[in-house]
Design a protein around this motif. Sequence first.
Motif, mmCIF file in Angstrom:
data_model
loop_
_atom_site.group_PDB
_atom_site.id
_atom_site.type_symbol
_atom_site.label_atom_id
_atom_site.label_comp_id
_atom_site.label_asym_id
_atom_site.label_seq_id
_atom_site.Cartn_x
_atom_site.Cartn_y
_atom_site.Cartn_z
ATOM 1 N N PHE A 18 14.958 12.708 92.252
ATOM 2 C CA PHE A 18 14.020 13.777 92.586
ATOM 3 C C PHE A 18 12.652 13.264 93.016
ATOM 4 O O PHE A 18 11.819 14.035 93.490
ATOM 5 C CB PHE A 18 13.855 14.761 91.422
ATOM 6 C CG PHE A 18 13.116 14.212 90.224
ATOM 7 C CD1 PHE A 18 11.738 14.357 90.113
ATOM 8 C CD2 PHE A 18 13.793 13.574 89.207
ATOM 9 C CE1 PHE A 18 11.054 13.878 89.008
ATOM 10 C CE2 PHE A 18 13.122 13.091 88.092
ATOM 11 C CZ PHE A 18 11.742 13.231 87.997
ATOM 12 N N ALA A 19 12.390 11.962 92.894
ATOM 13 C CA ALA A 19 11.100 11.427 93.329
ATOM 14 C C ALA A 19 11.184 9.912 93.405
ATOM 15 O O ALA A 19 12.078 9.294 92.812
ATOM 16 C CB ALA A 19 9.985 11.844 92.373
ATOM 17 N N GLN A 20 10.256 9.308 94.160
ATOM 18 C CA GLN A 20 10.127 7.863 94.218
ATOM 19 C C GLN A 20 8.712 7.487 93.785
ATOM 20 O O GLN A 20 7.750 8.174 94.121
ATOM 21 C CB GLN A 20 10.418 7.329 95.620
ATOM 22 C CG GLN A 20 11.876 7.474 96.031
ATOM 23 C CD GLN A 20 12.193 6.718 97.309
ATOM 24 O OE1 GLN A 20 11.294 6.302 98.039
ATOM 25 N NE2 GLN A 20 13.473 6.528 97.575
ATOM 26 N N VAL A 45 13.216 4.811 91.664
ATOM 27 C CA VAL A 45 13.720 6.147 91.955
ATOM 28 C C VAL A 45 13.836 6.895 90.629
ATOM 29 O O VAL A 45 14.491 6.421 89.697
ATOM 30 C CB VAL A 45 15.092 6.099 92.657
ATOM 31 C CG1 VAL A 45 15.557 7.505 93.020
ATOM 32 C CG2 VAL A 45 15.033 5.218 93.895
ATOM 33 N N LEU A 46 13.188 8.060 90.551
ATOM 34 C CA LEU A 46 13.251 8.884 89.356
ATOM 35 C C LEU A 46 14.422 9.859 89.487
ATOM 36 O O LEU A 46 14.591 10.492 90.528
ATOM 37 C CB LEU A 46 11.953 9.664 89.153
ATOM 38 C CG LEU A 46 10.642 8.875 89.236
ATOM 39 C CD1 LEU A 46 9.467 9.766 88.828
ATOM 40 C CD2 LEU A 46 10.692 7.622 88.392
ATOM 41 N N HIS A 47 15.212 9.946 88.431
ATOM 42 C CA HIS A 47 16.394 10.811 88.420
ATOM 43 C C HIS A 47 16.291 11.825 87.282
ATOM 44 O O HIS A 47 15.608 11.590 86.285
ATOM 45 C CB HIS A 47 17.668 9.989 88.199
ATOM 46 C CG HIS A 47 18.039 9.087 89.321
ATOM 47 N ND1 HIS A 47 17.305 7.972 89.669
ATOM 48 C CD2 HIS A 47 19.095 9.122 90.182
ATOM 49 C CE1 HIS A 47 17.890 7.366 90.694
ATOM 50 N NE2 HIS A 47 18.976 8.039 91.008
ATOM 51 N N SER A 84 17.351 15.532 80.947
ATOM 52 C CA SER A 84 16.954 14.154 80.668
ATOM 53 C C SER A 84 16.690 13.446 81.992
ATOM 54 O O SER A 84 17.041 13.952 83.069
ATOM 55 C CB SER A 84 18.026 13.421 79.853
ATOM 56 O OG SER A 84 19.273 13.418 80.533
ATOM 57 N N VAL A 85 16.066 12.293 81.924
ATOM 58 C CA VAL A 85 15.651 11.574 83.132
ATOM 59 C C VAL A 85 16.052 10.104 83.017
ATOM 60 O O VAL A 85 16.436 9.628 81.947
ATOM 61 C CB VAL A 85 14.121 11.686 83.347
ATOM 62 C CG1 VAL A 85 13.706 13.129 83.621
ATOM 63 C CG2 VAL A 85 13.354 11.129 82.144
ATOM 64 N N CYS A 86 15.947 9.396 84.121
ATOM 65 C CA CYS A 86 16.070 7.936 84.097
ATOM 66 C C CYS A 86 15.331 7.355 85.296
ATOM 67 O O CYS A 86 15.105 8.038 86.295
ATOM 68 C CB CYS A 86 17.527 7.476 84.062
ATOM 69 S SG CYS A 86 18.511 7.856 85.526
ATOM 70 N N LYS A 128 27.263 8.768 88.584
ATOM 71 C CA LYS A 128 28.472 9.114 87.829
ATOM 72 C C LYS A 128 28.138 9.886 86.562
ATOM 73 O O LYS A 128 28.937 10.689 86.088
ATOM 74 C CB LYS A 128 29.243 7.836 87.485
ATOM 75 C CG LYS A 128 29.873 7.151 88.691
ATOM 76 C CD LYS A 128 30.524 5.848 88.324
ATOM 77 C CE LYS A 128 31.777 6.042 87.486
ATOM 78 N NZ LYS A 128 32.489 4.767 87.237
ATOM 79 N N LEU A 129 26.947 9.647 86.032
ATOM 80 C CA LEU A 129 26.520 10.342 84.812
ATOM 81 C C LEU A 129 25.917 11.718 85.086
ATOM 82 O O LEU A 129 25.561 12.431 84.153
ATOM 83 C CB LEU A 129 25.493 9.486 84.064
ATOM 84 C CG LEU A 129 26.014 8.170 83.480
ATOM 85 C CD1 LEU A 129 24.854 7.312 82.992
ATOM 86 C CD2 LEU A 129 27.000 8.432 82.342
ATOM 87 N N GLY A 130 25.809 12.074 86.366
ATOM 88 C CA GLY A 130 25.269 13.389 86.709
ATOM 89 C C GLY A 130 23.780 13.409 86.975
ATOM 90 O O GLY A 130 23.174 14.482 87.067
ATOM 91 N N TYR A 131 23.153 12.229 87.123
ATOM 92 C CA TYR A 131 21.724 12.168 87.436
ATOM 93 C C TYR A 131 21.512 12.242 88.955
ATOM 94 O O TYR A 131 22.227 11.594 89.721
ATOM 95 C CB TYR A 131 21.105 10.888 86.889
ATOM 96 C CG TYR A 131 20.906 10.919 85.397
ATOM 97 C CD1 TYR A 131 19.777 11.500 84.838
ATOM 98 C CD2 TYR A 131 21.873 10.398 84.545
ATOM 99 C CE1 TYR A 131 19.606 11.559 83.464
ATOM 100 C CE2 TYR A 131 21.713 10.453 83.168
ATOM 101 C CZ TYR A 131 20.575 11.029 82.641
ATOM 102 O OH TYR A 131 20.417 11.092 81.275
#
Length: 210
Positions: free
Chosen positions: A181-183, A192-194, A158-160, A175-178
Amino acid sequence: MGRGTPFDRRRARGPWTVDAAIDGEAGAVRLETERLVLRSLRLSDFDDYFAVSADPETFRFSERGAMSSDEAWTRLLRHAGHWSLLGYGLFALEEKETGRFVGEAGLGDFHRGLGPAYEGVPEAAWTVAPWAQGRGYATEAAAAAIEWMERTFAVERSVCLIHAGNTASLHVAGKLGYCPFAQRSYRGYPAVLHQRTRRASRNADIRATS
């Protein structure tokens, strides 16, 4: 996972409860954490939902600013549509002790147009009323929603998306584990993409408890 994957309540397991019928809504999902109830949004939530959405502090790290009544209404209907068409979406958050409306958290499919590395997988999101911020509610609610999503739909990734200046949400994502990986520039602000992978999260849990 594909859009419109059938929802199977029998697969839902975790440290919360799942109720198949809430307020007469057959199939509605209800999760409970230590301090919060996660449930479907209702028409009766609108006044509280609008109050949170209209507070400038709620969307301080967003291009939209405070929402008008019609914008908040459209957003509420969008979240209801997620559950109707996809079988998942954002939950309304209630404080157990008081019943007070806290905000929303969950996962959705928002079609942001950010490319193949971001699109096509569920996107986590959370919005907490200013009065409830700083209490760990966003982390607690999002963690339950993500766990339910991963177990129910066998989601492996999943992403955020988070404003680069929103240090509180960046901390929650970590804290959620994200992991970032990109801006990107999204609607005029630096984002910021996680991403979170289920396997990496399991490994992190193992390391944390060993």
